[in-house]
Design a protein around this motif. Structure first.
Motif, short mmCIF file in Angstrom:
data_model
loop_
_atom_site.label_atom_id
_atom_site.label_comp_id
_atom_site.label_asym_id
_atom_site.label_seq_id
_atom_site.Cartn_x
_atom_site.Cartn_y
_atom_site.Cartn_z
N LYS A 1 10.49 2.15 -0.89
CA LYS A 1 10.84 1.84 -2.27
C LYS A 1 9.58 1.98 -3.14
O LYS A 1 8.71 1.12 -3.12
CB LYS A 1 11.37 0.41 -2.38
CG LYS A 1 12.62 0.18 -1.55
CD LYS A 1 13.04 -1.25 -1.64
CE LYS A 1 14.26 -1.50 -0.76
NZ LYS A 1 14.65 -2.91 -0.78
N PRO A 2 9.50 3.05 -3.94
CA PRO A 2 8.28 3.25 -4.73
C PRO A 2 8.12 2.21 -5.83
O PRO A 2 7.01 1.98 -6.29
CB PRO A 2 8.46 4.65 -5.31
CG PRO A 2 9.91 4.91 -5.27
CD PRO A 2 10.45 4.14 -4.10
N TRP A 3 9.19 1.56 -6.26
CA TRP A 3 9.08 0.56 -7.32
C TRP A 3 8.57 -0.78 -6.78
O TRP A 3 8.35 -1.70 -7.54
CB TRP A 3 10.42 0.36 -8.01
CG TRP A 3 11.51 -0.09 -7.08
CD1 TRP A 3 11.80 -1.37 -6.72
CD2 TRP A 3 12.43 0.73 -6.38
NE1 TRP A 3 12.85 -1.40 -5.84
CE2 TRP A 3 13.27 -0.10 -5.61
CE3 TRP A 3 12.65 2.11 -6.31
CZ2 TRP A 3 14.27 0.37 -4.80
CZ3 TRP A 3 13.66 2.58 -5.51
CH2 TRP A 3 14.45 1.72 -4.77
N ALA A 4 8.36 -0.88 -5.47
CA ALA A 4 7.88 -2.12 -4.87
C ALA A 4 6.37 -2.09 -4.62
O ALA A 4 5.85 -2.93 -3.89
CB ALA A 4 8.62 -2.39 -3.57
N ASP A 5 5.66 -1.12 -5.20
CA ASP A 5 4.21 -1.06 -5.03
C ASP A 5 3.55 -2.25 -5.71
O ASP A 5 3.94 -2.66 -6.80
CB ASP A 5 3.64 0.22 -5.63
CG ASP A 5 3.99 1.45 -4.81
OD1 ASP A 5 4.35 1.28 -3.64
OD2 ASP A 5 3.87 2.57 -5.35
N VAL A 6 2.54 -2.81 -5.07
CA VAL A 6 1.82 -3.96 -5.59
C VAL A 6 0.32 -3.67 -5.49
O VAL A 6 -0.18 -3.29 -4.43
CB VAL A 6 2.16 -5.24 -4.78
CG1 VAL A 6 1.34 -6.42 -5.26
CG2 VAL A 6 3.62 -5.55 -4.88
N LEU A 7 -0.40 -3.84 -6.60
CA LEU A 7 -1.85 -3.69 -6.61
C LEU A 7 -2.45 -5.03 -6.21
O LEU A 7 -2.19 -6.05 -6.83
CB LEU A 7 -2.35 -3.28 -8.00
CG LEU A 7 -3.86 -3.24 -8.18
CD1 LEU A 7 -4.46 -2.12 -7.34
CD2 LEU A 7 -4.22 -3.06 -9.63
N VAL A 8 -3.26 -5.02 -5.16
CA VAL A 8 -3.91 -6.24 -4.69
C VAL A 8 -5.40 -6.12 -5.01
O VAL A 8 -6.08 -5.22 -4.53
CB VAL A 8 -3.71 -6.43 -3.17
CG1 VAL A 8 -4.40 -7.71 -2.71
CG2 VAL A 8 -2.23 -6.48 -2.85
N VAL A 9 -5.89 -7.03 -5.85
CA VAL A 9 -7.29 -7.07 -6.22
C VAL A 9 -7.92 -8.24 -5.48
O VAL A 9 -7.54 -9.39 -5.69
CB VAL A 9 -7.47 -7.24 -7.75
CG1 VAL A 9 -8.94 -7.29 -8.12
CG2 VAL A 9 -6.76 -6.14 -8.50
N GLY A 10 -8.87 -7.93 -4.60
CA GLY A 10 -9.52 -8.97 -3.81
C GLY A 10 -10.94 -9.21 -4.27
O GLY A 10 -11.69 -8.27 -4.50
N CYS A 11 -11.32 -10.46 -4.40
CA CYS A 11 -12.69 -10.83 -4.78
C CYS A 11 -13.53 -10.82 -3.51
O CYS A 11 -13.19 -11.47 -2.52
CB CYS A 11 -12.70 -12.21 -5.42
SG CYS A 11 -14.35 -12.80 -5.86
N THR A 12 -14.63 -10.07 -3.52
CA THR A 12 -15.49 -10.01 -2.34
C THR A 12 -16.41 -11.23 -2.24
O THR A 12 -17.00 -11.46 -1.21
CB THR A 12 -16.36 -8.73 -2.35
OG1 THR A 12 -17.12 -8.71 -3.56
CG2 THR A 12 -15.49 -7.50 -2.27
N PHE A 13 -16.50 -12.00 -3.30
CA PHE A 13 -17.38 -13.17 -3.31
C PHE A 13 -16.70 -14.37 -2.66
O PHE A 13 -17.28 -15.03 -1.83
CB PHE A 13 -17.79 -13.49 -4.75
CG PHE A 13 -18.83 -14.56 -4.87
CD1 PHE A 13 -20.09 -14.39 -4.33
CD2 PHE A 13 -18.55 -15.74 -5.53
CE1 PHE A 13 -21.06 -15.37 -4.44
CE2 PHE A 13 -19.51 -16.72 -5.65
CZ PHE A 13 -20.76 -16.54 -5.11
#
Length: 162
Positions: free
Chosen positions: A101-113
């Protein structure tokens, strides 16, 4: 004769608070970028962390809303400015049945700190409100019958004989 007052211009209310939050964000970003080089490049300086914290405090106390783009670049846990490749990692996940499902893409931004993660939907369009959907749909029975009659009426094309 009294002096005419200049007309009041509609400006930004609390402009000084917006200017202060903008300065704090720019200073925190600058210090994060130029704080350390080499192996500890992902660790922001303590002053950059303090400025990020001050930014959150000023916006809350003065009830000034930060823009969505600005909020997305600040870690909620440690107030670090999230810079891709420097203090943050960006990945796109799709946990739907093998990513079908291409509409289920989620951008995950992770803090490296601190290791905190933020998740943002990507590629999904916002559903229209119920009122907007009702406006587009035919409301009366007559309109529905006219629409169905137009769809079922065969169109004839004139033929020419040679």
């Amino acid at each position: 004769m009294a002096k005419d007052k200049p007309p009041k211009t509609k400006g930004v209310p609390n402009k000084h608070l917006h200017a202060r939050t903008t300065f704090l964000y720019q200073a925190a970003t600058y210090l994060t970028l130029h704080s350390a080089t080499g192996a500890s490049a992902s660790v922001p300086s303590s002053l950059a962390l303090q400025l990020g914290s001050d930014l959150q405090i000023v916006s809350r106390k003065s009830q000034v809303r930060l823009s969505a783009d600005l909020k997305r670049t600040i870690c909620k846990t440690c107030n670090t400015v999230l810079i891709p490749g420097r203090t943050a990692t960006h990945t796109v996940e799709n946990d739907s049945k093998g990513g079908k499902k291409p509409w289920a893409d989620v951008l995950v931004v992770g803090c490296t700190f601190c290791g905190a993660k933020k998740r943002f939907p990507v590629g999904a369009t916002k559903q229209q409100s119920k009122a907007e959907r009702k406006l587009k749909a035919p409301s009366s029975v007559e309109e529905q019958s006219l629409a169905s009659a137009q769809q079922t009426t065969p169109t004839t094309t004139p033929t020419t004989s040679v």
